[in-house]
Structures are given as structure tokens and as C-alpha cells.
Design a protein around this motif. Structure first.
Motif, PDB file in Angstrom:
ATOM      1  N   GLY A 212       0.818  -1.205   0.000  1.00 25.07           N
ATOM      2  CA  GLY A 212       0.000   0.000   0.000  1.00 25.07           C
ATOM      3  C   GLY A 212       0.850   1.252   0.000  1.00 25.07           C
ATOM      4  N   GLY A 213       0.637   2.128  -0.994  1.00 27.63           N
ATOM      5  CA  GLY A 213       1.458   3.314  -1.158  1.00 27.63           C
ATOM      6  C   GLY A 213       0.727   4.600  -0.829  1.00 27.63           C
ATOM      7  N   GLY A 214       0.053   4.638   0.312  1.00 31.09           N
ATOM      8  CA  GLY A 214      -0.538   5.868   0.820  1.00 31.09           C
ATOM      9  C   GLY A 214       0.274   6.396   1.984  1.00 31.09           C
ATOM     10  N   TYR A 215      -0.350   7.241   2.798  1.00 32.09           N
ATOM     11  CA  TYR A 215       0.373   7.848   3.916  1.00 32.09           C
ATOM     12  C   TYR A 215       0.908   6.802   4.885  1.00 32.09           C
ATOM     13  N   THR A 216       0.089   5.821   5.231  1.00 32.07           N
ATOM     14  CA  THR A 216       0.512   4.827   6.212  1.00 32.07           C
ATOM     15  C   THR A 216       1.681   4.004   5.692  1.00 32.07           C
ATOM     16  N   GLY A 217       1.525   3.471   4.477  1.00 32.96           N
ATOM     17  CA  GLY A 217       2.571   2.629   3.934  1.00 32.96           C
ATOM     18  C   GLY A 217       3.865   3.379   3.686  1.00 32.96           C
ATOM     19  N   CYS A 218       3.768   4.575   3.110  1.00 31.89           N
ATOM     20  CA  CYS A 218       4.988   5.334   2.818  1.00 31.89           C
ATOM     21  C   CYS A 218       5.666   5.811   4.097  1.00 31.89           C
TER      22      CYS A 218
END
Length: 423
Positions: free
Chosen positions: A35-41
Motif C-alpha cells: 500500500g502506497g498511501g500515507y501509512t505505507g509510505c
């Protein structure tokens, strides 16, 4: 006026443009992030800072889900006021979560400064506006609870709120100086760039096609590769895809749509939000509005733009803009888009214990600060073997009965409200 990502203003104006290839071949790492959103990044960045080897995969592009579609309000806290959080978690756990989230905007803005993320940061606060005189009751309750835990919030009367907003249609406001606004997609992509610069491997257009728990950790299959990881973070939130071997936690998907004007003429721009705050209101079917750095007015409300009620949503939004700012009545709205919010029954985020990994979800419309905070914390907890740093205690399972019907309830309510208000 389509609702896909290409029509999203944040996609069109994003100044952070890192390019990441598809994963090919095999990778063996300490931590895999899906997942490449705020959490993942955020998790990938923090893990790389801690010296771990990291592989993040994103099924589409960085920020293509909710992280690149939201309003861009960097709030301190959740939708729930502190006493409601405590009612669900208990006083000790609730107070701790509220204290951690109080510092989330500072964490976001420090990340932006540290990594020189080009995302239009404006730490000028937010205004939670009373949509009617009756809305002040809710704002007074929130003000009292926030002040009780030391938050520097201010309750504004109608005259001061109207001056701050530039609109006679608000009847007071709760000002939170800790908060602010950003270009949300640019922040997500800036985090990914920063993670890569710190040593994390990032791959886009790489969906997980299979997930297997092994004696050594995890094996993740992708269309053209495979990852072997000691630990795992699932950070797909509202945009989870079906992955064989993994049952995604149930969520209530709720949609939010927005549109933007062209950059306003200087004389109109000077009349609206001179302090640069981001706004949302107390209405049951909430709306939001803010300016970007170019002077566009971005306004939004509850609902999706991919069904029979889409025309109602669009016409309601134009009416809402004119009600708020009569001088903008003849200014056209452009760049319509919508995104999906992951809501839980209690409106509280959750961390699911996967065994050598975590899944995080359910920010319920408050993803920027909490996503940054939770991503950091999960990386630290896994790599340091210390779950006490997590903002909430991990749970073993999660289900929401009739989640689809609850989602339909929210969408139907927004559609009916907009239908009535357009008459």
C-alpha cells in the motif's frame, strides 16, 4: 466531468513526481509494505531510517487511493471528541491516543520540512464551522473537551468566524491552530521519494497476487516477482484488493467528492480565508472548503460520482458554493473527483495483529496525521519488538456486520439531502 484520478486537481497540480518501476524478480527484506498511501509510505520511510531493508509495493501509483484524493486537512485528532474516544477505549488508552494525535500535525509538517516535500504546506490552522446556529452546541462540547486535555483551540463567535471565512453563511467556528492544509497527493509522493532516498525499495503497478505465511515470515507474490519478508505491514485501508491468502478487514466504505474553481481573481481571493485555514462544517451531511496556493477554491461533500445521483451531487455543490460565497456564484467548478473513506463502527482506527505483521485501517476521514503517525509506529513496533509504541492496542480479528448496507445508508442519505436542497 469524470471522477477518475486524472480528473483530480491534486493529480493535476502535484509537484512531487518520483517514478518507481514495477517489481520484477525476487526480493528478500526485513519488512514488506503493501500500500502506497500515507501509512505505507510513512512506515517504509521510518523503517529505512531505522536501518531495515524494506520493499513497498503499490498496486497502482503512489497516492492513487484516498491519500491522493482527500481534502488535505492536517487535523489534530480524530472525528470523535476526546470523551467519546475514552468511552470506547477507556480513559488511559483514550487519553494516550488523543495525546499522540495532538502531535500528528507537527509530525507531518516536520516530515515535510525535513525532506523538503513540495506539497504546499500551510500550518495556519483549521476552522470547524457551525452550518447553523444549532451547530454551536456541538462546537461548544468539542471545545470544552479539547480544552480539558490542554488543546489550544478557540471558540469563535459568528462575527469572528465570518471574518475568518469570508462568508455570512457560518454561525461560529472552532479554530485549531495546531492544524493546517497540504497538497495531499504531493505529500504522499514526497514521503515515497523520501523513503526511497533513505534506502527503501518502492515498486508501483505491482499488486499483491498472493500472500503466504511461512516459518521465516511472509511470501508475497506479484505478477512478475516475489517478496520474502520477515515482517509485513498491510496499509491498503479503504482501497484493499482481494489477495488470495489474506482476508481484508471489513470496513464501511463512505465516499466524498470534491471540485475546484480556476484560480480566483485577486480581489475575490482576498475576501476568502485570508488566514489560509481549511474548513469543514457541522452539518449532518458534511461539506468542506479551502484554498490552494494558486488561489483555487476547493469545495466538497459526502457522496460518490459514479452512480445515478452524481448529477444531484454536482448541482448541490454549485449551490453550496454560491450559498457560502455569493461573489463566486458565476465561477464554474471544474476537476470533479471522489475518493473512498474507510470507516469503522466506532469511527476509530484499528491495528490488526497478523503475527509478524500488522494491518492498519479505519481512519474514518482523518487519514493524514493518523496515517503518518500509525505508519511510523507500526514500523518501530515491528523492528524494535515493542508493541507498546503503537497508538492503539492491536486486535486479533475485526468484523462489521452489514458493512455494505451501512455504506449504502451513508450514500443514500447524502443523495437524498442533496436532492432536497436542490429544490
Amino acid at each position: 466531468m469524470t471522477s477518475d484520478l486524472a480528473s483530480c486537481l491534486w493529480h493535476q497540480t502535484c509537484q512531487e513526481t518520483p517514478a518507481f518501476p514495477e517489481l520484477t524478480g525476487e526480493a528478500t527484506v526485513d519488512l514488506a509494505v503493501i500500500g502506497g498511501g500515507y501509512t505505507g509510505c510513512s512506515a517504509a520511510l521510518r523503517a529505512a531510517e531505522l536501518g531495515a531493508s524494506v520493499q513497498l509495493i503499490e498496486a497502482a501509483e503512489i497516492g492513487s487511493g484516498g491519500s491522493g484524493r482527500n481534502v488535505g486537512l492536517v487535523n489534530a485528532g480524530l472525528w470523535l471528541p476526546p470523551e467519546d474516544i475514552n468511552a470506547h477505549l477507556g480513559a488511559d488508552a483514550g487519553n494516550r491516543l488523543s495525546a499522540l494525535l495532538a502531535g500528528a500535525p507537527a509530525l507531518v509538517f516536520s516530515r515535510i520540512e525535513q525532506h523538503r516535500i513540495n506539497c504546499e504546506p500551510v500550518p495556519g490552522g483549521t476552522l470547524h464551522c457551525a452550518h447553523a446556529p444549532s451547530g454551536m452546541k456541538d462546537l461548544r462540547r468539542r471545545h470544552a473537551q479539547l480544552r480539558a486535555i490542554g488543546a489550544p483551540v478557540e471558540l469563535l463567535d459568528s462575527a469572528e468566524a465570518q471574518a475568518r471565512v469570508g462568508s455570512q453563511a457560518v454561525h461560529g467556528a472552532l479554530f485549531d491552530p495546531r492544524a493546517g492544509t497540504i497538497q495531499p497527493m504531493a505529500y504522499a509522493r514526497g514521503l515515497a521519494r523520501s523513503a526511497a532516498e533513505a534506502g527503501a525499495q518502492i515498486a508501483c503497478n505491482t499488486p499483491a497476487t498472493g500472500l503466504t505465511r511461512t516459518a521465516e515470515g511472509w511470501r508475497i507474490s506479484t505478477p512478475r516477482g516475489e517478496i520474502r519478508a520477515r515482517q509485513l505491514i498491510m496499509a491498503t485501508n479503504a482501497y484493499a484488493r482481494a489477495i488470495p491468502g489474506y482476508d481484508a478487514p471489513q470496513l464501511i466504505p463512505v465516499h466524498y467528492f470534491q471540485a475546484a474553481t480556476d484560480p480566483l481573481p485577486d480581489e475575490l481571493r482576498a475576501q476568502i480565508l485570508p488566514g489560509g485555514e481549511g474548513c469543514w462544517d457541522t452539518a449532518l451531511v458534511m461539506s468542506s472548503w479551502r484554498l490552494d496556493m494558486a488561489g483555487r477554491l476547493i469545495i466538497g461533500g459526502m457522496g460518490a460520482l459514479d452512480h445515478f445521483g452524481s448529477a444531484l451531487h454536482r448541482s448541490w455543490l454549485a449551490r453550496k458554493l454560491a450559498d457560502l460565497f455569493p461573489n463566486l456564484r458565476d465561477i464554474p467548478l471544474r476537476s470533479y473527483w471522489h475518493g473512498r473513506i474507510a470507516m469503522t463502527t466506532e469511527h476509530l482506527p484499528k491495528i490488526l495483529d497478523l503475527g509478524s505483521g500488522y494491518a492498519c485501517f479505519g481512519y474514518s476521514g482523518r487519514g493524514i496525521g493518523p496515517g503518518t503517525l500509525f505508519g511510523n509506529a507500526m514500523a518501530e513496533a515491528l523492528l524494535n519488538g515493542d508493541p507498546s509504541v503503537l497508538p492503539v492496542s492491536p486486535i486479533q480479528d475485526h468484523a462489521i456486520p452489514c458493512a455494505g448496507l451501512r455504506s449504502l445508508y451513508y450514500e443514500t442519505g447524502a443523495t437524498l439531502t442533496h436532492m432536497v436542497s436542490n429544490r
